[in-house]
Design an enzyme around this catalytic site. Structure first.
Site, short mmCIF file in Angstrom:
data_model
loop_
_atom_site.label_atom_id
_atom_site.label_comp_id
_atom_site.label_asym_id
_atom_site.label_seq_id
_atom_site.Cartn_x
_atom_site.Cartn_y
_atom_site.Cartn_z
N GLU A 253 12.54 -7.65 -5.72
CA GLU A 253 11.39 -8.53 -5.50
C GLU A 253 10.26 -7.79 -4.80
O GLU A 253 10.43 -6.63 -4.41
CB GLU A 253 11.84 -9.74 -4.67
CG GLU A 253 12.81 -9.43 -3.56
CD GLU A 253 13.52 -10.68 -3.03
OE1 GLU A 253 13.15 -11.09 -1.93
OE2 GLU A 253 14.41 -11.23 -3.71
N TYR B 264 11.24 -16.27 0.54
CA TYR B 264 12.12 -15.44 -0.29
C TYR B 264 13.58 -15.46 0.18
O TYR B 264 14.40 -14.75 -0.36
CB TYR B 264 11.64 -13.99 -0.32
CG TYR B 264 11.25 -13.44 1.05
CD1 TYR B 264 12.20 -13.25 2.04
CD2 TYR B 264 9.94 -13.12 1.32
CE1 TYR B 264 11.84 -12.76 3.28
CE2 TYR B 264 9.57 -12.61 2.56
CZ TYR B 264 10.52 -12.43 3.54
OH TYR B 264 10.16 -11.96 4.76
N CYS C 199 -33.81 3.03 14.69
CA CYS C 199 -33.43 2.71 13.31
C CYS C 199 -33.77 3.90 12.42
O CYS C 199 -34.90 4.40 12.47
CB CYS C 199 -34.18 1.45 12.86
SG CYS C 199 -34.04 1.19 11.08
N CYS D 192 -38.44 -4.19 8.78
CA CYS D 192 -37.91 -2.85 8.48
C CYS D 192 -37.67 -2.73 6.97
O CYS D 192 -37.05 -3.61 6.37
CB CYS D 192 -36.61 -2.68 9.25
SG CYS D 192 -35.60 -1.30 8.69
N LYS E 144 9.28 1.58 -0.31
CA LYS E 144 7.85 1.40 -0.05
C LYS E 144 7.01 2.36 -0.88
O LYS E 144 7.42 3.48 -1.15
CB LYS E 144 7.57 1.60 1.44
CG LYS E 144 8.31 0.55 2.26
CD LYS E 144 7.78 0.09 3.57
CE LYS E 144 6.75 0.63 4.34
NZ LYS E 144 6.47 0.01 5.61
N CYS F 255 -31.05 -3.05 14.16
CA CYS F 255 -32.47 -2.76 14.13
C CYS F 255 -33.13 -4.13 14.26
O CYS F 255 -32.90 -5.00 13.42
CB CYS F 255 -32.85 -2.13 12.79
SG CYS F 255 -34.61 -2.27 12.44
N ASP G 10 3.16 -7.86 2.06
CA ASP G 10 2.67 -7.20 3.26
C ASP G 10 1.98 -8.21 4.17
O ASP G 10 0.76 -8.30 4.22
CB ASP G 10 1.71 -6.08 2.86
CG ASP G 10 1.59 -5.05 3.95
OD1 ASP G 10 2.33 -5.17 4.96
OD2 ASP G 10 0.79 -4.13 3.81
N LYS H 257 7.77 -6.65 -1.91
CA LYS H 257 7.74 -6.61 -0.45
C LYS H 257 6.33 -7.02 -0.05
O LYS H 257 5.37 -6.25 -0.17
CB LYS H 257 8.07 -5.21 0.06
CG LYS H 257 8.03 -5.14 1.57
CD LYS H 257 8.94 -4.07 2.11
CE LYS H 257 8.69 -3.70 3.54
NZ LYS H 257 8.43 -4.76 4.48
N CYS I 25 -36.94 2.50 9.99
CA CYS I 25 -38.28 2.15 10.49
C CYS I 25 -38.56 2.72 11.88
O CYS I 25 -39.65 2.52 12.41
CB CYS I 25 -38.46 0.64 10.49
SG CYS I 25 -37.46 -0.18 11.75
#
Ligand code: IVH
Length: 665
Positions: free
Chosen positions: A112, A224, A407, A430, A313, A425, A116, A114, A410
């Site tokens: 089945e 499961y 920035c 800008c 895995k 900014c 996560d 796995k 600008c």
């Protein structure tokens, strides 16, 4: 390889630190793969030198401490974890060992996914949900019942017969990739720390103290297993069917198989590995379990892990490359994001030349510098990230990286709001922000204007031809002729696309406005309730809050947006220049498989909202009906399907999984 006690103790200290990052802060600083590799080294050394074992070693402690704010609850049956491996050879060893221990030639294995996510145990008594508990230390965990009840697919009462009086169901709480990205996008917007991956986001969400906040995170569950000793069936394969029958969410049938040897197991692994990039959620491998449950007792456990199961895995795809530069991107709301400009490298099917570094804190934590050799990783469809720096290859002269004080576009001095990580900014004029706002407006999630990618928008802004989205509709041949490489044909194409975008749906129009916290789904909800552009301006916070799926923060952001005269003016200009947002627009695609077919939708799809899915079906000539009848051609199955599923099964209606649907599209 650990060579001596000194190296061993160093690794113990390092792993304690990683556990702290993972469990206490829900923010790992190395990939799982890296972690598992280091852990395997630790275990190997401890096996070879049992006298050296440090009592503080992470191998000696059971993971996860109690979380403040939650009651502790003991599991009836301890929750074990799984031995895991990345090697086919070790899966083969497992198969051989099981044959030897059971003294049998033919053994069935249930294979089945796995998942996560984060493990959960649900206690049902006489079919009623009594409690939901995290794994904790395996013996007792946090009682998160109120939070689990926010997951719509969790039945409060089981259905059917043969339900044991007391039954502990085991499963995984997870987040779909779509939800994970949405959560992170919202966090980025707010200047909050990002979750490293869907698993951390799921685990973090499950431990929120306010169930109302948890509900917003849209957690999902898949079950499961049934705790050992309470089996109403004989095999693990049947466990899945039993769980489904009593109303619990389970994995799709395509994701389960019975194998009899290593070859068949690896065939399944291969199939899943190929499907992995298209799955709407993350998995980190497969689990292989002896199918016959009576044999579980015979095999028993070693330490914390059972002998009857193993996890195989999948290593995430990683690649090594060099950071040539770190640039700074200005977002549409002014947030500055550092981006690693990489030496191009091929990874998981595409060439990667950039990776986001998120923010200054991330850069500091990993100590990422220009000129560094780094490992990058791409898991599922997650954007590539820098996993770590290879310090041994760091050039002798290198400097820590700092966000600029001004920035980059600008040159306005940057600001940081108190309590936020994000650096911004503050200049709304800008041109960097303008480019992002206009590109966002033209992007495929919003007005979907072909031929108007970011490079084109940059030129349009630089040449002063466009300063805000509504200016797009004032473009003509003469203006476009000023762009580099724009000849008659490209000019025509772009003007046609702009023209086509005038007939748009109200939801896309709302998306295009770029209201903070408003993504596709929220835009659709607003469109559904407002019906017209005019009504948008009359939306009060109270009215918005009545819409299911819109929370306080979003309601406030929407309301404030429409109170700003500048925003209202821009909307008026868009309408004046010929935009005709309509409640829903159906464009037809001919000759499709869906043509003339009647669909019924049930459950939650992870990639699309129901409205979107319905639109996609209608665009392809199909019909969508609200209830299942003998005229239904397909039942499109989302997660947590409702009673329509049973009816469709009874009537023999063809079932279509989300994956089938995506493929058919
Ligand atoms: S079986 C004794 N099956 O993986 C059996 N676990 O690494 C223990 N997980 O704690 C669990 N998908 O959170 C099992 N199909 C699956 C699973 C699964 C994900 C998680 C679970 C467990 C961890 C062990």
């Amino acid at each position: 390889m650990i060579r001596n006690l000194h190296q061993y103790l160093e690794l113990v200290a390092e792993m304690i630190e990683h556990d702290r990052h993972y469990y206490d802060e829900a923010k790992p600083i190395i990939s799982d793969y890296e972690y598992d590799r280091k852990m395997a080294q630790l275990i190997a050394y401890e096996k070879a030198h049992p006298d050296d074992v440090d009592p503080n070693s992470p191998t000696q402690r059971v993971a996860e401490s109690a979380t403040e704010g939650f009651k502790q609850k003991e599991h009836l049956v301890p929750m074990f974890s799984l031995a895991n491996t990345y090697s086919e050879g070790e899966v083969g060893d497992f198969v051989k060992r099981v044959h030897k221990l059971l003294e049998k030639n033919r053994i069935s294995f249930c294979c089945e996914l796995k998942m996560d996510g984060t493990a959960i145990s649900l206690l049902y008594e006489k079919g009623h949900l009594i409690s939901a508990t995290t794994r904790g230390n395996g013996k007792k965990g946090d009682d998160v019942t109120a939070n689990i009840k926010t997951i719509k697919s969790v039945p409060l009462k089981l259905v059917g017969e043969n339900i044991p009086d007391v039954m502990e169901v085991r499963g995984e709480v997870y987040l779909s990739l779509a939800t994970f990205h949405a959560i992170n996008a919202a966090r980025e917007e707010e200047g909050l720390d990002l979750f490293a991956n869907p698993r951390n986001a799921a685990a973090g969400s499950l431990k929120l103290l306010d169930p109302k906040e948890v509900a917003k995170r849209k957690l999902q569950l898949v079950t499961y297993g049934i705790a050992e000793g309470y089996f109403p069936v004989r095999t693990q394969y049947e466990v899945h069917h039993f769980l489904k029958e009593v109303g619990l969410p389970t994995a799709s049938r395509d994701h389960l198989t019975i194998a009899h040897d290593l070859h068949e197991i690896m065939q399944f692994a291969q199939k899943i590995q190929e499907a992995r990039p298209h799955l709407p959620f993350e998995i980190d491998g497969i689990v292989i379990k002896v199918n016959d449950l009576t044999e579980w007792d015979l095999l028993g456990h070693t330490g914390k892990v059972p002998r009857f199961a193993v996890a195989y895995k999948f290593a995430p795809e990683q690649a090594g490359t060099r950071i040539n530069d770190i640039t700074v991107q200005v977002g549409r709301s002014g947030v500055l994001t550092p981006v690693a400009e990489l030496e191009p490298v091929f990874l998981a099917g595409s060439t990667i030349s950039r990776a986001t570094l998120h923010n200054q804190m991330e850069v500091n934590r990993k100590d990422i510098r220009v000129g560094d050799f780094v490992v990058i990783e791409k898991g599922g469809d997650v954007i590539p990230k820098v996993v770590n720096v290879d310090f041994s290859k760091r050039p002798s002269i290198s400097h820590p990286w700092h966000m600029p004080k001004h920035c980059p576009v600008c040159k306005t001095e940057v600001t940081q709001r108190s309590g936020e990580v994000a650096i911004r900014c503050p200049n709304s004029h800008c041109s960097g922000q303008k480019v992002r706002r206009i590109s966002y407006f033209a992007s495929k999630h919003a007005l979907d204007i072909d031929h108007m990618g970011e490079k084109v928008v940059e030129q349009l802004v630089d040449k002063g031809l466009v300063a805000r989205p509504s200016d797009i509709y004032l473009l003509d041949e003469e203006k476009l002729a000023k762009l580099d490489n724009f000849k008659e044909k490209s000019i025509r194409n772009l003007l046609d696309s702009i023209d086509a975008s005038r007939e748009c749906s109200l939801a896309r129009f709302i998306m295009g406005l770029g209201i903070p916290y408003v993504g596709t789904e929220t835009a659709e909800l607003i469109a559904e309730h407002a019906h017209s552009v005019e009504n948008l301006l009359g939306l009060t916070e109270e009215k918005l809050l009545e819409i299911e799926g819109i929370g306080e923060k979003t309601a406030h952001a929407i309301y404030s947006f429409f109170q700003d005269p500048e925003n209202v003016h821009e909307m008026q200009l868009l309408l004046k220049h010929g935009l005709k947002p309509q409640k829903a627009v159906v464009k037809k695609i001919s000759g499709h498989l869906f043509s003339g077919k009647t669909f019924v939708l049930t459950g939650t799809l992870s990639q699309y909202s129901r409205d979107e899915a319905a639109r996609l079906i209608k665009e392809r000539g199909g019909k969508v009906s609200g209830s299942v009848s003998k005229n239904t051609d397909y039942l499109l199955l989302g997660e947590e399907p409702g009673s329509k599923y049973d009816k469709a099964k009874a009537l023999g209606v063809a079932l279509m999984t989300e994956l089938d649907f995506l493929n058919a599209l």
